[in-house]
Design an enzyme around this catalytic site. Structure first.
Site, PDB file in Angstrom:
ATOM      1  N   LYS A  20      -6.694  10.779  -0.914  1.00 19.23           N
ATOM      2  CA  LYS A  20      -6.586  10.951   0.534  1.00 19.23           C
ATOM      3  C   LYS A  20      -7.435  12.149   0.991  1.00 19.23           C
ATOM      4  CE  LYS A  20      -1.922   8.908   0.785  1.00 19.23           C
ATOM      5  NZ  LYS A  20      -0.511   9.132   1.220  1.00 19.23           N
ATOM      6  N   TYR A  60      -1.745   0.254   6.249  1.00 19.78           N
ATOM      7  CA  TYR A  60      -0.361   0.724   6.364  1.00 19.78           C
ATOM      8  C   TYR A  60       0.469  -0.129   7.332  1.00 19.78           C
ATOM      9  CZ  TYR A  60      -1.137   5.024   3.620  1.00 19.78           C
ATOM     10  OH  TYR A  60      -1.375   5.930   2.610  1.00 19.78           O
ATOM     11  N   ASN A 123       0.283  14.285   0.656  1.00 19.00           N
ATOM     12  CA  ASN A 123       0.579  13.995  -0.755  1.00 19.00           C
ATOM     13  C   ASN A 123      -0.622  13.477  -1.563  1.00 19.00           C
ATOM     14  OD1 ASN A 123       0.597  11.458   0.351  1.00 19.00           O
ATOM     15  ND2 ASN A 123       2.658  10.909  -0.325  1.00 19.00           N
ATOM     16  N   HIS A 126      -2.898   7.798  -2.925  1.00 20.45           N
ATOM     17  CA  HIS A 126      -2.205   6.541  -2.661  1.00 20.45           C
ATOM     18  C   HIS A 126      -2.283   5.659  -3.895  1.00 20.45           C
ATOM     19  CE1 HIS A 126      -1.069   2.692  -0.838  1.00 20.45           C
ATOM     20  NE2 HIS A 126      -2.066   2.191  -1.540  1.00 20.45           N
ATOM     21  N   GLU A 137      -4.559  -5.036  -1.589  1.00 21.42           N
ATOM     22  CA  GLU A 137      -5.245  -3.805  -1.159  1.00 21.42           C
ATOM     23  C   GLU A 137      -6.649  -3.699  -1.749  1.00 21.42           C
ATOM     24  OE1 GLU A 137      -2.463  -0.632  -2.035  1.00 21.42           O
ATOM     25  OE2 GLU A 137      -1.105  -1.230  -0.421  1.00 21.42           O
TER      26      GLU A 137
HETATM   27  P1  GDP Z   1       3.764   5.736  -0.982  1.00 15.87           P
HETATM   28  O1  GDP Z   1       3.632   4.285  -1.322  1.00 15.87           O
HETATM   29  O2  GDP Z   1       4.428   6.540  -2.065  1.00 15.87           O
HETATM   30  O3  GDP Z   1       2.462   6.357  -0.548  1.00 15.87           O
HETATM   31  O4  GDP Z   1       4.773   5.837   0.255  1.00 15.87           O
HETATM   32  P2  GDP Z   1       4.941   4.878   1.549  1.00 15.87           P
HETATM   33  O5  GDP Z   1       4.173   3.602   1.381  1.00 15.87           O
HETATM   34  O6  GDP Z   1       6.385   4.778   1.832  1.00 15.87           O
HETATM   35  O7  GDP Z   1       4.286   5.749   2.714  1.00 15.87           O
HETATM   36  C1  GDP Z   1       2.899   5.849   2.838  1.00 15.87           C
HETATM   37  C2  GDP Z   1       2.539   7.270   3.130  1.00 15.87           C
HETATM   38  O8  GDP Z   1       3.094   7.660   4.380  1.00 15.87           O
HETATM   39  C3  GDP Z   1       3.099   8.291   2.142  1.00 15.87           C
HETATM   40  O9  GDP Z   1       2.305   8.443   0.983  1.00 15.87           O
HETATM   41  C4  GDP Z   1       3.148   9.547   2.967  1.00 15.87           C
HETATM   42  O10 GDP Z   1       1.854  10.186   3.048  1.00 15.87           O
HETATM   43  C5  GDP Z   1       3.485   9.014   4.360  1.00 15.87           C
HETATM   44  N1  GDP Z   1       4.931   9.091   4.570  1.00 15.87           N
HETATM   45  C6  GDP Z   1       5.900   8.313   4.044  1.00 15.87           C
HETATM   46  N2  GDP Z   1       7.116   8.682   4.459  1.00 15.87           N
HETATM   47  C7  GDP Z   1       6.919   9.746   5.297  1.00 15.87           C
HETATM   48  C8  GDP Z   1       7.782  10.590   6.050  1.00 15.87           C
HETATM   49  O11 GDP Z   1       9.001  10.432   6.043  1.00 15.87           O
HETATM   50  N3  GDP Z   1       7.183  11.584   6.787  1.00 15.87           N
HETATM   51  C9  GDP Z   1       5.842  11.784   6.806  1.00 15.87           C
HETATM   52  N4  GDP Z   1       5.342  12.766   7.540  1.00 15.87           N
HETATM   53  N5  GDP Z   1       4.995  11.004   6.104  1.00 15.87           N
HETATM   54  C10 GDP Z   1       5.523  10.000   5.350  1.00 15.87           C
HETATM   55 MG    MG Z   2       3.208   2.633  -0.142  1.00 13.56          MG
END
Ligand code: GDP
Ligand code: MG
Length: 159
Positions: A20, A60, A123, A126, A137
């Site tokens: 990222k 997303y 974080n 991805h 993807e």
């Molecule tokens: P991943 O698959 O572990 O990347 O997690 P997700 O698919 O649930 O979410 C995608 C991305 O959105 C995450 O990697 C985070 O950067 C962001 N994200 C997810 N949950 C949160 C949240 O509760 N707050 C914020 N600020 N960002 C979030």
């Molecule tokens: Mg995800």
């Protein structure tokens, strides 16, 4: 079918891994690539790019209703990313384990997020969350343009 084709078919699994914008800015591209390479996974696609907001919204799409969605799209379009396709046996599940938990504070030391970041909204990487989304993807980010080649170390990595 030759035996070798049957044996190799389980190793054709692909996952989409992306450094990222914060990971790029913090100089962690090499570190993240190194971990997947050292593990034995095969890089089949890699490009630096600045994805459009529309593209990120597609990527997303499942998070569209979340309150953090606008912030997520802003963060993800704040600078270039490095998009990669990695291939190998169980690469989706193993890739997620190597990344760590979505919230870095819940990621174990030894994982990428557990070693290099703190906030969920920064974080650094991805990874696809299922074999199906891996395929989807990689297709979304690379189309047909991934490389099909065999690693000369294959017989040293797989039994
Ligand atoms: P991943 O698959 O572990 O990347 O997690 P997700 O698919 O649930 O979410 C995608 C991305 O959105 C995450 O990697 C985070 O950067 C962001 N994200 C997810 N949950 C949160 C949240 O509760 N707050 C914020 N600020 N960002 C979030
Ligand atoms: Mg995800």
């Amino acid at each position: 079918f030759h035996r070798s084709e049957v044996k190799m078919s389980g190793q054709k699994e692909v996952t989409f891994i992306m450094v990222k914008p914060d990971g790029v800015q913090r100089g962690l591209v090499g570190e993240i690539i190194k971990r997947f390479e050292s593990r034995g996974f095969q890089l089949v696609g890699c490009k630096m790019m600045s994805p459009s907001k529309e593209h990120l919204e597609k990527h997303y799409a499942d998070l569209k209703s979340k309150s953090f969605f606008p912030g997520l799209i802003k963060y993800m379009s704040s600078g270039p990313v490095v998009a990669m396709a990695w291939q190998g046996k169980s690469v989706v599940k193993t890739g997620r384990a190597m990344l760590g938990a979505t919230n870095p504070l819940e990621s174990n030391p030894g994982t990428i997020r557990g070693d290099f970041c703190i906030d969920i909204g920064r974080n650094i990487c991805h990874g696809s969350d299922s074999v199906e989304s891996g395929k989807h993807e990689v297709e979304l980010w690379f189309g047909e343009k991934t490389e099909d080649y065999s690693l000369c170390t294959e017989s040293m990595i797989y039994e």
